[in-house]
Design a protein around this motif. Structure first.
Motif, PDB file in Angstrom:
ATOM      1  N   LYS A 223     -36.243  28.111  38.585  1.00 36.97           N
ATOM      2  CA  LYS A 223     -36.058  28.771  37.291  1.00 36.97           C
ATOM      3  C   LYS A 223     -34.842  28.208  36.566  1.00 36.97           C
ATOM      4  O   LYS A 223     -34.838  28.063  35.337  1.00 36.97           O
TER       5      LYS A 223
ATOM      6  N   ASP B 271     -35.733  25.010  34.900  1.00 36.24           N
ATOM      7  CA  ASP B 271     -36.492  25.260  33.676  1.00 36.24           C
ATOM      8  C   ASP B 271     -35.574  25.701  32.547  1.00 36.24           C
ATOM      9  O   ASP B 271     -35.713  25.248  31.399  1.00 36.24           O
TER      10      ASP B 271
ATOM     11  N   GLU C 276     -36.771  29.706  44.423  1.00 33.94           N
ATOM     12  CA  GLU C 276     -37.261  30.279  43.167  1.00 33.94           C
ATOM     13  C   GLU C 276     -36.166  30.292  42.113  1.00 33.94           C
ATOM     14  O   GLU C 276     -36.407  29.985  40.937  1.00 33.94           O
TER      15      GLU C 276
END
Length: 448
Positions: A99, A102, A95
């Motif tokens: 992130k 991104d 995760e």
């Protein structure tokens, strides 16, 4: 962040332990560790310039590893995220990585990932981070109390800078304690407490350089001590002694302190310093080290470093080992002390140690050289016909129970492996062999 999360975080800040509330938010507030965050040091400049590469903070508890990570979080323009290896798994890292991708792709923003207790991650979990540290998707900050060169993958180490944090100095601890007692914003100044100088010295001394341990003790003192007639809470020596029952001993049986202490213990015995030897023995016993482990190390030192300079050393050490197993603590400490002091005081020689190492090297180089025929077994069937044992000279038939003959393989004639030192009993061994060889006779003793 919604209203409930905001209230939860606010309440946690108010109700968190004193050590957490006292945590610095800027580099200038950090106490100690000037060898890595002094104003002329690399880490200080990198944090100030917000140009961090992957780093690993390594040091004992309470020395500021998490604090430095929090300072970085408060000063960097990068996205900062934190996980703890004791509870996090691969899914949590996935995760974080997604992130981070991104953030980098959409906003051109770097991601700093702080992993507390990074040594708790297994090899597979550490390997997962490699490509993302390599390509800059994440900047890793790891914190560990264990030697990273043992506990962290070599590939991660090679991509990081390791900074070792030291236990805080006593003056640093004293300054922290004063701030904790009198500071009204982060500390416990609102309680109107005061601390005596001798109590301050005592807590700073017994905390062992662990800021958290010291702050926990002062918090306990302030929270549990009744006010005096003057309306103040007085942290006296008596209160301090109750709040910190035992000196902090930095000794992890699987880590650096274990190896460093046992190394110092052995080197002190080898170096003939009984005071240092018994001191390090006491440190190990205080930390709960196994008495059988200590006894084994004394036996090894008695043979490796004393040897035949004092043949009684191995006897004392071996008997001490058996005794501590039968008796146990606390009396075992007396037996171990006697053995360690005996070995430390004994004359030293590593001639036996050098002899077996030299002989082993010779065996590796020359392989199975033929044993001289006269030394071979003459008792099995057909041995005499094969010439086994023929020509052997029985030493007890000769003067001084010694006779010159070839014992080593012929290819090693004249080779010496054991060279007695001039120390202790080995001096007598040297003189004994010198006399034997000088008085050697080729003819057996007369029967009369």
């Amino acid at each position: 962040m919604d209203l409930f999360e905001y209230m939860r975080n606010t309440n946690m800040e108010k109700e968190s332990p004193l050590a957490a509330r006292m945590r610095p938010t800027t580099l200038d507030e950090v106490v100690g560790q000037q060898h890595i965050i002094g104003k002329d040091k690399l880490l200080y400049r990198a944090i100030k310039a917000d140009k961090l590469s992957s780093i690993i903070f390594y040091g004992p508890p309470g020395t500021g590893k998490t604090t430095l990570a929090k300072v970085i979080a408060g000063t960097t323009s990068a996205h900062f995220t934190q996980i703890n290896a004791t509870v996090a798994g691969k899914k949590d890292m996935e995760e974080v990585v997604e992130k981070a991708k991104d953030m980098k792709g959409m906003y051109g923003k770097r991601t700093i990932l702080f992993i507390d207790e990074i040594h708790r991650f297994n090899k597979g979990q550490q390997d997962y981070l490699l490509p993302f540290v390599e390509d800059g998707t994440i900047i890793l900050i790891g914190a560990t109390t264990e030697n990273p060169y043992f506990e962290v993958n070599g590939a991660l180490i090679s991509r990081s800078i390791v900074f070792e944090l030291k236990p805080l100095e006593r003056e640093d601890i004293k300054n922290l304690l004063k701030k904790a007692v009198y500071d009204t914003e982060k500390g416990m100044g609102a309680y109107d407490a005061t601390i005596d100088e001798d109590a301050l010295e005592f807590l700073a001394d017994l905390s062992g350089g662990d800021a958290r341990h010291a702050l926990n003790a002062i918090e306990l003192g302030v929270m549990t001590t009744e006010r005096s007639e003057d309306g103040k809470i007085h942290i006296t020596m008596e209160v301090a002694q109750e709040c910190i029952q035992k000196r902090v001993m930095r000794y992890d049986k699987g880590g650096d302190n274990h190896y460093d202490t046992i190394s110092a213990f052995i080197k002190s015995m080898r170096g003939s310093d009984p005071d240092a030897a018994v001191y390090y023995l006491a440190r190990m016993l205080y930390a709960g080290e196994s008495v059988t482990f200590i006894a084994r190390r004394i036996m090894i030192c008695a043979s490796e470093d004393v040897g035949n300079a004092d043949p009684m050393a191995i006897v004392v050490a071996t008997n001490a080992s058996m005794a501590v197993e039968r008796i146990g603590m606390p009396e075992a400490q007396i037996i171990l002390a006697q053995a360690a002091i005996y070995v430390a005081c004994a004359p030293k020689s590593n001639a036996s140690c050098e002899a077996i190492f030299a002989a082993s090297d010779q065996v590796k180089q020359t392989g199975n050289l033929a044993i001289p025929p006269h030394l071979q077994d003459a008792h099995y069937k057909g041995a005499a016909k094969l010439g086994r044992g023929t020509g052997y000279k029985y030493a007890h038939d000769y003067p001084n129970n010694y006779v010159r003959q070839q014992y080593l393989p012929y290819e090693l004639t004249g080779q010496e492996f054991y060279r007695p030192s001039g120390n202790g009993h080995e001096q007598k061994i040297r003189e004994h062999f010198k006399r034997l060889k000088a008085e050697a006779k080729d003819e057996p003793k007369s029967e009369t």
